[in-house]
Scaffold this active site. Sequence first.
Site, PDB file in Angstrom:
ATOM      1  N   LYS A  13      13.330  -3.642 -16.625  1.00  0.00           N
ATOM      2  CA  LYS A  13      13.642  -3.699 -18.063  1.00  0.00           C
ATOM      3  C   LYS A  13      13.934  -2.308 -18.624  1.00  0.00           C
ATOM      4  O   LYS A  13      14.929  -2.099 -19.305  1.00  0.00           O
ATOM      5  CB  LYS A  13      12.465  -4.322 -18.851  1.00  0.00           C
ATOM      6  CG  LYS A  13      12.116  -5.735 -18.455  1.00  0.00           C
ATOM      7  CD  LYS A  13      10.977  -6.296 -19.297  1.00  0.00           C
ATOM      8  CE  LYS A  13       9.665  -5.590 -19.129  1.00  0.00           C
ATOM      9  NZ  LYS A  13       9.045  -5.720 -17.788  1.00  0.00           N
ATOM     10  N   ARG A  88       5.573 -10.758 -25.757  1.00  0.00           N
ATOM     11  CA  ARG A  88       4.922 -10.945 -24.473  1.00  0.00           C
ATOM     12  C   ARG A  88       3.937 -12.109 -24.499  1.00  0.00           C
ATOM     13  O   ARG A  88       3.310 -12.405 -23.503  1.00  0.00           O
ATOM     14  CB  ARG A  88       4.128  -9.693 -24.182  1.00  0.00           C
ATOM     15  CG  ARG A  88       4.187  -9.324 -22.721  1.00  0.00           C
ATOM     16  CD  ARG A  88       4.249  -7.904 -22.664  1.00  0.00           C
ATOM     17  NE  ARG A  88       3.891  -7.237 -21.498  1.00  0.00           N
ATOM     18  CZ  ARG A  88       4.482  -6.102 -21.198  1.00  0.00           C
ATOM     19  NH1 ARG A  88       5.448  -5.635 -21.943  1.00  0.00           N
ATOM     20  NH2 ARG A  88       4.104  -5.448 -20.141  1.00  0.00           N
ATOM     21  N   ARG A 127       7.393   4.042  -8.140  1.00  0.00           N
ATOM     22  CA  ARG A 127       7.976   4.535  -9.403  1.00  0.00           C
ATOM     23  C   ARG A 127       7.363   5.873  -9.801  1.00  0.00           C
ATOM     24  O   ARG A 127       6.177   6.101  -9.667  1.00  0.00           O
ATOM     25  CB  ARG A 127       7.705   3.534 -10.530  1.00  0.00           C
ATOM     26  CG  ARG A 127       8.072   4.106 -11.909  1.00  0.00           C
ATOM     27  CD  ARG A 127       8.133   3.066 -12.976  1.00  0.00           C
ATOM     28  NE  ARG A 127       6.887   2.341 -13.134  1.00  0.00           N
ATOM     29  CZ  ARG A 127       6.757   1.247 -13.873  1.00  0.00           C
ATOM     30  NH1 ARG A 127       7.804   0.772 -14.522  1.00  0.00           N
ATOM     31  NH2 ARG A 127       5.606   0.637 -13.981  1.00  0.00           N
ATOM     32  N   ARG A 160       2.358   6.343 -13.252  1.00  0.00           N
ATOM     33  CA  ARG A 160       1.659   5.751 -14.389  1.00  0.00           C
ATOM     34  C   ARG A 160       0.268   5.281 -13.982  1.00  0.00           C
ATOM     35  O   ARG A 160       0.071   4.826 -12.863  1.00  0.00           O
ATOM     36  CB  ARG A 160       2.464   4.543 -14.905  1.00  0.00           C
ATOM     37  CG  ARG A 160       3.271   4.858 -16.156  1.00  0.00           C
ATOM     38  CD  ARG A 160       4.249   3.782 -16.512  1.00  0.00           C
ATOM     39  NE  ARG A 160       3.687   2.457 -16.688  1.00  0.00           N
ATOM     40  CZ  ARG A 160       4.412   1.399 -17.047  1.00  0.00           C
ATOM     41  NH1 ARG A 160       5.705   1.534 -17.283  1.00  0.00           N
ATOM     42  NH2 ARG A 160       3.855   0.217 -17.178  1.00  0.00           N
ATOM     43  N   ARG A 171      -1.379  -7.295 -13.541  1.00  0.00           N
ATOM     44  CA  ARG A 171      -0.259  -7.381 -14.501  1.00  0.00           C
ATOM     45  C   ARG A 171       0.633  -8.575 -14.176  1.00  0.00           C
ATOM     46  O   ARG A 171       1.125  -9.259 -15.082  1.00  0.00           O
ATOM     47  CB  ARG A 171       0.561  -6.077 -14.472  1.00  0.00           C
ATOM     48  CG  ARG A 171      -0.125  -4.957 -15.250  1.00  0.00           C
ATOM     49  CD  ARG A 171       0.360  -3.587 -14.840  1.00  0.00           C
ATOM     50  NE  ARG A 171       1.766  -3.364 -15.113  1.00  0.00           N
ATOM     51  CZ  ARG A 171       2.457  -2.361 -14.583  1.00  0.00           C
ATOM     52  NH1 ARG A 171       1.884  -1.500 -13.771  1.00  0.00           N
ATOM     53  NH2 ARG A 171       3.727  -2.220 -14.886  1.00  0.00           N
TER      54      ARG A 171
HETATM   55  P1  AP5 Z   1      11.393  -0.217 -14.561  1.00  0.00           P
HETATM   56  O1  AP5 Z   1      12.743  -0.147 -15.170  1.00  0.00           O
HETATM   57  O2  AP5 Z   1      10.419   0.860 -14.900  1.00  0.00           O
HETATM   58  O3  AP5 Z   1      10.756  -1.684 -14.798  1.00  0.00           O
HETATM   59  P2  AP5 Z   1      10.089  -2.328 -16.081  1.00  0.00           P
HETATM   60  O4  AP5 Z   1      10.478  -3.754 -16.091  1.00  0.00           O
HETATM   61  O5  AP5 Z   1      10.347  -1.509 -17.293  1.00  0.00           O
HETATM   62  O6  AP5 Z   1       8.564  -2.221 -15.605  1.00  0.00           O
HETATM   63  P3  AP5 Z   1       7.268  -1.837 -16.443  1.00  0.00           P
HETATM   64  O7  AP5 Z   1       6.180  -1.578 -15.410  1.00  0.00           O
HETATM   65  O8  AP5 Z   1       7.549  -0.754 -17.412  1.00  0.00           O
HETATM   66  O9  AP5 Z   1       6.987  -3.168 -17.160  1.00  0.00           O
HETATM   67  P4  AP5 Z   1       5.705  -3.644 -17.772  1.00  0.00           P
HETATM   68  O10 AP5 Z   1       6.192  -4.806 -18.498  1.00  0.00           O
HETATM   69  O11 AP5 Z   1       4.591  -3.877 -16.809  1.00  0.00           O
HETATM   70  O12 AP5 Z   1       5.162  -2.364 -18.565  1.00  0.00           O
HETATM   71  P5  AP5 Z   1       5.181  -1.943 -20.102  1.00  0.00           P
HETATM   72  O13 AP5 Z   1       5.354  -0.492 -20.180  1.00  0.00           O
HETATM   73  O14 AP5 Z   1       6.065  -2.826 -20.885  1.00  0.00           O
HETATM   74  O15 AP5 Z   1      11.582  -0.285 -12.970  1.00  0.00           O
HETATM   75  C1  AP5 Z   1      10.480  -0.284 -12.086  1.00  0.00           C
HETATM   76  C2  AP5 Z   1      10.808   0.591 -10.862  1.00  0.00           C
HETATM   77  O16 AP5 Z   1      11.828  -0.029 -10.108  1.00  0.00           O
HETATM   78  C3  AP5 Z   1      11.347   1.991 -11.209  1.00  0.00           C
HETATM   79  O17 AP5 Z   1      10.886   2.913 -10.266  1.00  0.00           O
HETATM   80  C4  AP5 Z   1      12.885   1.835 -11.132  1.00  0.00           C
HETATM   81  O18 AP5 Z   1      13.522   3.051 -10.784  1.00  0.00           O
HETATM   82  C5  AP5 Z   1      13.019   0.777 -10.030  1.00  0.00           C
HETATM   83  N1  AP5 Z   1      14.145  -0.128 -10.220  1.00  0.00           N
HETATM   84  C6  AP5 Z   1      14.634  -0.642 -11.385  1.00  0.00           C
HETATM   85  N2  AP5 Z   1      15.662  -1.499 -11.151  1.00  0.00           N
HETATM   86  C7  AP5 Z   1      15.809  -1.539  -9.791  1.00  0.00           C
HETATM   87  C8  AP5 Z   1      16.698  -2.244  -8.913  1.00  0.00           C
HETATM   88  N3  AP5 Z   1      17.620  -3.088  -9.391  1.00  0.00           N
HETATM   89  N4  AP5 Z   1      16.552  -2.044  -7.576  1.00  0.00           N
HETATM   90  C9  AP5 Z   1      15.612  -1.195  -7.085  1.00  0.00           C
HETATM   91  N5  AP5 Z   1      14.751  -0.489  -7.863  1.00  0.00           N
HETATM   92  C10 AP5 Z   1      14.841  -0.667  -9.205  1.00  0.00           C
HETATM   93  O19 AP5 Z   1       3.681  -2.310 -20.507  1.00  0.00           O
HETATM   94  C11 AP5 Z   1       2.587  -1.568 -20.028  1.00  0.00           C
HETATM   95  C12 AP5 Z   1       1.298  -2.101 -20.625  1.00  0.00           C
HETATM   96  O20 AP5 Z   1       1.311  -1.931 -22.056  1.00  0.00           O
HETATM   97  C13 AP5 Z   1       1.047  -3.614 -20.425  1.00  0.00           C
HETATM   98  O21 AP5 Z   1       0.423  -3.886 -19.174  1.00  0.00           O
HETATM   99  C14 AP5 Z   1       0.138  -3.916 -21.622  1.00  0.00           C
HETATM  100  O22 AP5 Z   1      -1.172  -3.495 -21.406  1.00  0.00           O
HETATM  101  C15 AP5 Z   1       0.745  -3.050 -22.724  1.00  0.00           C
HETATM  102  N6  AP5 Z   1       1.814  -3.736 -23.498  1.00  0.00           N
HETATM  103  C16 AP5 Z   1       3.120  -3.391 -23.601  1.00  0.00           C
HETATM  104  N7  AP5 Z   1       3.787  -4.236 -24.387  1.00  0.00           N
HETATM  105  C17 AP5 Z   1       2.895  -5.166 -24.794  1.00  0.00           C
HETATM  106  C18 AP5 Z   1       2.978  -6.312 -25.621  1.00  0.00           C
HETATM  107  N8  AP5 Z   1       4.142  -6.690 -26.188  1.00  0.00           N
HETATM  108  N9  AP5 Z   1       1.852  -7.045 -25.822  1.00  0.00           N
HETATM  109  C19 AP5 Z   1       0.656  -6.679 -25.282  1.00  0.00           C
HETATM  110  N10 AP5 Z   1       0.506  -5.605 -24.492  1.00  0.00           N
HETATM  111  C20 AP5 Z   1       1.612  -4.837 -24.253  1.00  0.00           C
HETATM  112 MG    MG Z   2       9.145  -0.416 -18.651  1.00  0.00          MG
END
Ligand code: AP5
Ligand code: MG
Length: 211
Positions: A13, A88, A127, A160, A171
């Site tokens: 994402k 979410r 990552r 991270r 997660r």
């Molecule tokens: P990346 O682009 O970083 O993936 P992502 O989907 O953004 O993954 P996140 O880990 O950021 O998602 P998340 O939903 O767990 O975390 P968030 O920060 O939202 O890609 C991942 C890796 O793969 C990278 O190394 C990239 O280079 C590689 N990659 C990408 N595309 C690729 C491809 N096509 N092929 C190969 N490699 C690829 O949330 C974190 C925490 O915050 C949550 O756990 C929760 O505690 C809290 N939080 C956030 N939002 C909310 C909410 N709305 N409600 C409640 N809690 C929340």
């Molecule tokens: Mg992300």
Amino acid sequence: MRVILLGPPGCGKGTQAEIICKNFEIPHISTGDILRDNVKRGTEIGSRAKSFMDSGSLVPDEIIIGMIKDRFSEDDCKNGFLLDGFPRTIAQAEALDKLLKKMKIHIDYIINIDVPDENIINRISKRLSCSNCGDVYNLMFKKPKKEMVCDSCGFKLHQRDDDKEEVIRNRLEVYRKQTAPLIQYYNKKIMNVDGQQSINEVTKDILKILK
Ligand code: AP5
Ligand code: MG
């Protein structure tokens, strides 16, 4: 243009959001990035959110919805935005519906990036993130030019806190229980993209939907 990017943790994402937002000149609203910034700055939101984030659980809806309301009131959201990691839960989606209705706007595209669990654990454990500018790299799929240094701003890269294998598993479980039901909630509005392809291929598929 107003877009929601859905999909499990690590599906790409954040990676795709950066590219799309540059292309269409809209702000990238990632609740995860906003929360991490609050933790870094030691704000009240940050201290309330940290333990949930470290264990891979969701931060309470009321904190997240308040954050989104504040973000929507900023000027740069007037011409559109991309939501990454929000909503979410069903409660967050309902709060978003209410907010959009009040603002007399609607979401144009809801895109779901689909990736199986085994690829996710492999991707997230490799990552690297920049805590200064937020750029994201991968030791296998998107290496920085200089080892452990951000290409964009020159800061040191780090892993991270929630990218340890046991936390990633939690997660994913939280995603299945609390976030995956959104696919049913948005139902026919959702456009699916195969996130197992290369970063470029995924971008191409998303751009086909948005153009
Ligand atoms: P990346 O682009 O970083 O993936 P992502 O989907 O953004 O993954 P996140 O880990 O950021 O998602 P998340 O939903 O767990 O975390 P968030 O920060 O939202 O890609 C991942 C890796 O793969 C990278 O190394 C990239 O280079 C590689 N990659 C990408 N595309 C690729 C491809 N096509 N092929 C190969 N490699 C690829 O949330 C974190 C925490 O915050 C949550 O756990 C929760 O505690 C809290 N939080 C956030 N939002 C909310 C909410 N709305 N409600 C409640 N809690 C929340
Ligand atoms: Mg992300």
